[in-house]
Design a protein around this motif. Structure first.
Motif, PDB file in Angstrom:
ATOM      1  N   ASP A 139       0.723  -1.159  -0.107  1.00 12.84           N
ATOM      2  CA  ASP A 139      -0.324   0.041  -0.072  1.00 12.84           C
ATOM      3  C   ASP A 139       0.746   1.100   0.120  1.00 12.84           C
ATOM      4  O   ASP A 139       0.511   2.207  -0.767  1.00 12.84           O
ATOM      5  CB  ASP A 139      -0.918  -0.052   1.396  1.00 12.84           C
ATOM      6  CG  ASP A 139      -1.743  -1.204   1.372  1.00 12.84           C
ATOM      7  OD1 ASP A 139      -1.946  -1.825   0.483  1.00 12.84           O
ATOM      8  OD2 ASP A 139      -2.626  -1.421   2.316  1.00 12.84           O
ATOM      9  N   MET A 140       1.767   1.167   0.835  1.00 12.51           N
ATOM     10  CA  MET A 140       2.661   2.537   1.060  1.00 12.51           C
ATOM     11  C   MET A 140       3.648   2.789   0.080  1.00 12.51           C
ATOM     12  O   MET A 140       3.910   3.767  -0.475  1.00 12.51           O
ATOM     13  CB  MET A 140       2.930   2.493   2.577  1.00 12.51           C
ATOM     14  CG  MET A 140       1.964   2.895   3.370  1.00 12.51           C
ATOM     15  SD  MET A 140       2.663   3.218   5.103  1.00 12.51           S
ATOM     16  CE  MET A 140       1.330   3.655   5.970  1.00 12.51           C
TER      17      MET A 140
ATOM     18  N   LYS B 234      12.763   7.153  -7.337  1.00  7.09           N
ATOM     19  CA  LYS B 234      12.025   6.203  -6.611  1.00  7.09           C
ATOM     20  C   LYS B 234      11.791   6.966  -5.153  1.00  7.09           C
ATOM     21  O   LYS B 234      10.519   7.118  -4.647  1.00  7.09           O
ATOM     22  CB  LYS B 234      12.652   4.900  -6.030  1.00  7.09           C
ATOM     23  CG  LYS B 234      12.396   4.014  -7.405  1.00  7.09           C
ATOM     24  CD  LYS B 234      12.907   2.567  -6.527  1.00  7.09           C
ATOM     25  CE  LYS B 234      12.995   1.601  -8.022  1.00  7.09           C
ATOM     26  NZ  LYS B 234      13.890   0.360  -7.753  1.00  7.09           N
ATOM     27  N   VAL B 235      12.687   7.684  -4.699  1.00  8.58           N
ATOM     28  CA  VAL B 235      12.663   8.375  -3.467  1.00  8.58           C
ATOM     29  C   VAL B 235      11.668   9.289  -3.604  1.00  8.58           C
ATOM     30  O   VAL B 235      10.919   9.848  -2.818  1.00  8.58           O
ATOM     31  CB  VAL B 235      13.887   8.730  -3.033  1.00  8.58           C
ATOM     32  CG1 VAL B 235      13.919   9.691  -1.739  1.00  8.58           C
ATOM     33  CG2 VAL B 235      15.040   7.422  -2.549  1.00  8.58           C
ATOM     34  N   ILE B 236      11.891  10.198  -4.623  1.00  6.28           N
ATOM     35  CA  ILE B 236      11.073  11.484  -5.118  1.00  6.28           C
ATOM     36  C   ILE B 236       9.414  10.784  -4.714  1.00  6.28           C
ATOM     37  O   ILE B 236       8.452  11.438  -4.293  1.00  6.28           O
ATOM     38  CB  ILE B 236      11.230  12.102  -6.329  1.00  6.28           C
ATOM     39  CG1 ILE B 236      12.405  12.697  -6.474  1.00  6.28           C
ATOM     40  CG2 ILE B 236      10.151  13.116  -6.676  1.00  6.28           C
ATOM     41  CD1 ILE B 236      12.784  13.587  -5.701  1.00  6.28           C
ATOM     42  N   ALA B 237       8.999   9.767  -5.385  1.00  6.00           N
ATOM     43  CA  ALA B 237       7.884   9.179  -5.683  1.00  6.00           C
ATOM     44  C   ALA B 237       7.378   8.913  -4.100  1.00  6.00           C
ATOM     45  O   ALA B 237       6.296   9.049  -3.768  1.00  6.00           O
ATOM     46  CB  ALA B 237       8.003   7.793  -6.570  1.00  6.00           C
ATOM     47  N   PHE B 238       8.336   8.202  -3.081  1.00  2.53           N
ATOM     48  CA  PHE B 238       7.842   7.994  -1.809  1.00  2.53           C
ATOM     49  C   PHE B 238       7.715   9.454  -1.139  1.00  2.53           C
ATOM     50  O   PHE B 238       6.608   9.640  -0.039  1.00  2.53           O
ATOM     51  CB  PHE B 238       9.132   7.552  -1.117  1.00  2.53           C
ATOM     52  CG  PHE B 238       9.460   6.120  -1.584  1.00  2.53           C
ATOM     53  CD1 PHE B 238       8.461   5.143  -1.916  1.00  2.53           C
ATOM     54  CD2 PHE B 238      10.930   5.778  -1.686  1.00  2.53           C
ATOM     55  CE1 PHE B 238       8.598   4.119  -2.533  1.00  2.53           C
ATOM     56  CE2 PHE B 238      11.064   4.477  -1.990  1.00  2.53           C
ATOM     57  CZ  PHE B 238      10.241   3.496  -2.640  1.00  2.53           C
ATOM     58  N   VAL B 239       8.303  10.532  -1.495  1.00  2.00           N
ATOM     59  CA  VAL B 239       8.109  11.966  -0.814  1.00  2.00           C
ATOM     60  C   VAL B 239       6.323  12.228  -1.336  1.00  2.00           C
ATOM     61  O   VAL B 239       5.760  12.746  -0.495  1.00  2.00           O
ATOM     62  CB  VAL B 239       9.273  12.837  -1.220  1.00  2.00           C
ATOM     63  CG1 VAL B 239       8.630  14.402  -0.558  1.00  2.00           C
ATOM     64  CG2 VAL B 239      10.367  12.176  -0.568  1.00  2.00           C
ATOM     65  N   HIS B 240       6.281  11.918  -2.686  1.00  2.00           N
ATOM     66  CA  HIS B 240       4.897  12.388  -3.077  1.00  2.00           C
ATOM     67  C   HIS B 240       3.593  11.583  -2.126  1.00  2.00           C
ATOM     68  O   HIS B 240       2.899  12.147  -2.081  1.00  2.00           O
ATOM     69  CB  HIS B 240       4.497  11.732  -4.429  1.00  2.00           C
ATOM     70  CG  HIS B 240       5.209  12.975  -5.452  1.00  2.00           C
ATOM     71  ND1 HIS B 240       4.766  14.304  -5.617  1.00  2.00           N
ATOM     72  CD2 HIS B 240       6.279  12.750  -6.351  1.00  2.00           C
ATOM     73  CE1 HIS B 240       5.525  14.920  -6.382  1.00  2.00           C
ATOM     74  NE2 HIS B 240       6.381  13.912  -6.941  1.00  2.00           N
ATOM     75  N   LYS B 241       4.174  10.253  -1.949  1.00  2.00           N
ATOM     76  CA  LYS B 241       3.325   9.611  -1.119  1.00  2.00           C
ATOM     77  C   LYS B 241       3.097  10.102   0.347  1.00  2.00           C
ATOM     78  O   LYS B 241       1.842  10.164   1.050  1.00  2.00           O
ATOM     79  CB  LYS B 241       3.600   8.089  -0.886  1.00  2.00           C
ATOM     80  CG  LYS B 241       3.779   7.167  -2.099  1.00  2.00           C
ATOM     81  CD  LYS B 241       2.947   6.160  -2.081  1.00  2.00           C
ATOM     82  CE  LYS B 241       3.031   5.352  -3.420  1.00  2.00           C
ATOM     83  NZ  LYS B 241       1.806   4.312  -3.443  1.00  2.00           N
ATOM     84  N   ILE B 242       4.131  10.693   0.936  1.00  2.00           N
ATOM     85  CA  ILE B 242       4.293  11.265   2.223  1.00  2.00           C
ATOM     86  C   ILE B 242       3.073  12.452   2.231  1.00  2.00           C
ATOM     87  O   ILE B 242       2.446  12.497   2.938  1.00  2.00           O
ATOM     88  CB  ILE B 242       5.516  11.658   2.588  1.00  2.00           C
ATOM     89  CG1 ILE B 242       6.520  10.650   2.904  1.00  2.00           C
ATOM     90  CG2 ILE B 242       5.397  12.808   4.041  1.00  2.00           C
ATOM     91  CD1 ILE B 242       7.742  11.067   3.094  1.00  2.00           C
ATOM     92  N   ARG B 243       3.391  13.101   1.103  1.00  2.00           N
ATOM     93  CA  ARG B 243       2.452  14.333   0.939  1.00  2.00           C
ATOM     94  C   ARG B 243       0.692  13.962   0.583  1.00  2.00           C
ATOM     95  O   ARG B 243      -0.150  14.173   1.288  1.00  2.00           O
ATOM     96  CB  ARG B 243       2.441  14.990  -0.328  1.00  2.00           C
ATOM     97  CG  ARG B 243       1.616  16.552  -0.331  1.00  2.00           C
ATOM     98  CD  ARG B 243       1.304  17.260  -1.491  1.00  2.00           C
ATOM     99  NE  ARG B 243       2.426  18.314  -1.567  1.00  2.00           N
ATOM    100  CZ  ARG B 243       3.379  18.075  -2.369  1.00  2.00           C
ATOM    101  NH1 ARG B 243       3.479  16.886  -3.234  1.00  2.00           N
ATOM    102  NH2 ARG B 243       4.168  19.249  -2.406  1.00  2.00           N
TER     103      ARG B 243
ATOM    104  N   SER C 225      -0.585  11.383   1.736  1.00  2.00           N
ATOM    105  CA  SER C 225      -1.246  10.778   3.031  1.00  2.00           C
ATOM    106  C   SER C 225      -1.308  11.898   3.896  1.00  2.00           C
ATOM    107  O   SER C 225      -1.801  11.613   5.281  1.00  2.00           O
ATOM    108  CB  SER C 225      -0.192   9.707   3.533  1.00  2.00           C
ATOM    109  OG  SER C 225       0.999  10.352   4.247  1.00  2.00           O
ATOM    110  N   GLY C 226      -1.229  13.004   3.752  1.00  2.00           N
ATOM    111  CA  GLY C 226      -1.433  14.185   4.727  1.00  2.00           C
ATOM    112  C   GLY C 226      -0.412  14.546   5.826  1.00  2.00           C
ATOM    113  O   GLY C 226      -0.505  15.355   6.528  1.00  2.00           O
ATOM    114  N   ARG C 227       0.852  14.006   5.484  1.00  2.00           N
ATOM    115  CA  ARG C 227       1.632  14.339   6.300  1.00  2.00           C
ATOM    116  C   ARG C 227       2.719  15.260   5.938  1.00  2.00           C
ATOM    117  O   ARG C 227       2.793  15.536   4.764  1.00  2.00           O
ATOM    118  CB  ARG C 227       2.860  13.059   6.453  1.00  2.00           C
ATOM    119  CG  ARG C 227       2.000  11.958   7.131  1.00  2.00           C
ATOM    120  CD  ARG C 227       2.479  10.342   6.944  1.00  2.00           C
ATOM    121  NE  ARG C 227       1.429   9.539   6.635  1.00  2.00           N
ATOM    122  CZ  ARG C 227       1.028   8.946   7.722  1.00  2.00           C
ATOM    123  NH1 ARG C 227       1.793   8.579   8.879  1.00  2.00           N
ATOM    124  NH2 ARG C 227      -0.116   8.179   7.395  1.00  2.00           N
TER     125      ARG C 227
END
Ligand SMILES: Nc1ncnc2c1ncn2[C@@H]1O[C@H](COP(=O)(O)OP(=O)(O)O)[C@@H](O)[C@H]1O
Ligand SMILES: [Mg+2]
Length: 260
Positions: free
Chosen positions: A134-135, A189-198, A200-202
């Motif tokens: 998921d994450m 990939k790392v940039i994509a993870f940071v997009h996920k952080i955003r 998810s509201g964090r």
């Protein structure tokens, strides 16, 4: 996640001295609840020192810190409290034990135990699998929760560490130079993870000395130069080229416009 606050963190007049070295001076900054900050500056500017203060590694020499709008007592602030209050950081390599299998790695120091006090392996594996899917969006590619961490690429390791921070309900995830020594593809990939952080509201503080990899994902840039904040700019009013030029001025030793 706790939702009733404006700023994930706010620092007021923070200073840090190491003996005679003034590593940070007059630091006033805030990170909004769902804001992605690019913290930029040359080597030695004080970036790591700043996040170590945020994450409770050591206290400031002076100043105040507010977490989720509440003033904290600095003398008993530490890494454990930072976790408790939703601040997580992802260290470059040390955060992931190389020889461990993935599911175990997720729960280092935070084991889930059953009523008898034994580690609940089934539950831990299931949660680890869910985080990966998921994450982080891991699908197939031969990596499972039983794979060793050493099988992962550098970018994937960052992803696992970020996923772990998100799972443990961090509101603010701090990344100190996460793309150092990564290939361009891994940086993506790392940039994509940071997009996920955003998504998810964090909130996130992404530290880099390379603007290229943080420009895309940041809402705002804070620039440190020799221990002081010399700029805070919203991205929507700034071209990458302009930011680059601004940073170059500081790299060449500008001081209050008096030097050349
Ligand atoms: N534990 C420490 N003891 C003494 N000086 C330190 C310590 N940590 C950092 N410094 C000094 O503080 C300054 C800022 O370092 P740092 O925060 O690591 O910068 P950056 O992460 O921007 O490269 C440097 O001059 C560094 O030598
Ligand atoms: Mg550093």
């Amino acid at each position: 996640m706790v939702m009733d606050y404006t700023h994930a963190i706010r620092m007021v007049d923070v200073e840090k001295n190491f003996g005679n070295v003034r590593a940070l001076k007059d630091i006033n900054l805030e990170v909004g609840r769902n804001e992605i900050i690019g913290l930029l500056g040359d080597n030695g500017a004080g970036k790591s020192t700043l996040i170590k203060i945020m994450t409770g590694v050591f206290p400031p020499s002076a100043g105040e810190i507010y977490i989720r709008d509440r003033k904290i007592t600095l003398k008993d602030y530490n890494v454990k409290k930072a976790h408790k209050w939703g601040i997580e950081t992802v260290y470059q390599d040390k955060s992931l034990g190389e020889k461990q299998v993935l599911w175990r790695n997720f729960f280092v120091g935070r084991q889930i135990t059953n009523v008898l006090g034994f580690i609940d392996v089934r539950k831990e594996k299931e949660i680890a699998r869910r985080i990966m899917m998921d994450m982080i969006g891991f699908r197939g590619v031969g990596i499972t929760v039983d794979s060793r961490v050493s099988k992962l690429s550098g970018g994937e390791r960052q992803g696992i560490a970020i996923g772990r921070a998100m799972h443990f309900d961090a509101d603010l995830i701090i990344l100190d130079e996460p793309t150092v020594a990564l290939s361009l593809k891994e940086v993506r990939k790392v940039i994509a993870f940071v997009h996920k952080i955003r998504q998810s509201g964090r909130a996130c503080v992404y530290i880099s000395h390379n603007i290229g990899d943080v420009y895309e994902v940041a809402d705002r840039f804070i620039i440190l130069d020799r221990g002081e904040i010399v700029g805070s700019m919203q991205k929507d009013r700034l071209l990458l080229k302009e930011l680059d030029e601004y940073l170059l001025e500081y790299a060449h030793g500008k001081t209050d416009g008096k030097d050349v």
